[in-house]
Design a protein around this motif. Sequence first.
Motif: not given
Length: 150
Positions: A115-143
Amino acid sequence: MTAAERVCVHCRLPVATPFCVACGADAAGASFPLVHTSGEVAALMRRVSLGGGALPGFWTFAHGAPVLGSLYWLFWLPLPPISLGIAVYLFFQGNRVALQRRRYRDPQQFRDVERAWAIAGGVLLAPMLFVTLGWVVVMLALLGHAGLLK
């Protein structure tokens, strides 16, 4: 019958703790790796793990799966889809991994920890997805800029 009077279902030795110290089996006789589990443990394993799916780079180290966590971080920069695959795997199979890799006093302790990990994951899910998907966009742009994508 108290815990001190109990006999391990798996190895038949006297047990005074929730898990047998000789073989690691729980009160129902489920031992690691979890193949034949009690109904309560099976129900816990079927649930999704928001903490494992949203924070795989941290959750894995806290739950005894450092190789999976290391792979997540190693592939996060060069190959984000593999890291996302690890996150999706842990979202659906994280409870199984946690129950196989980490010892819990009882199912309630497992639920409290997750439950504690779920709360932390719920709070940080959007920022983690944003950073990860942002990195995918940067990699595709570089390629694309390097002429590797056509």
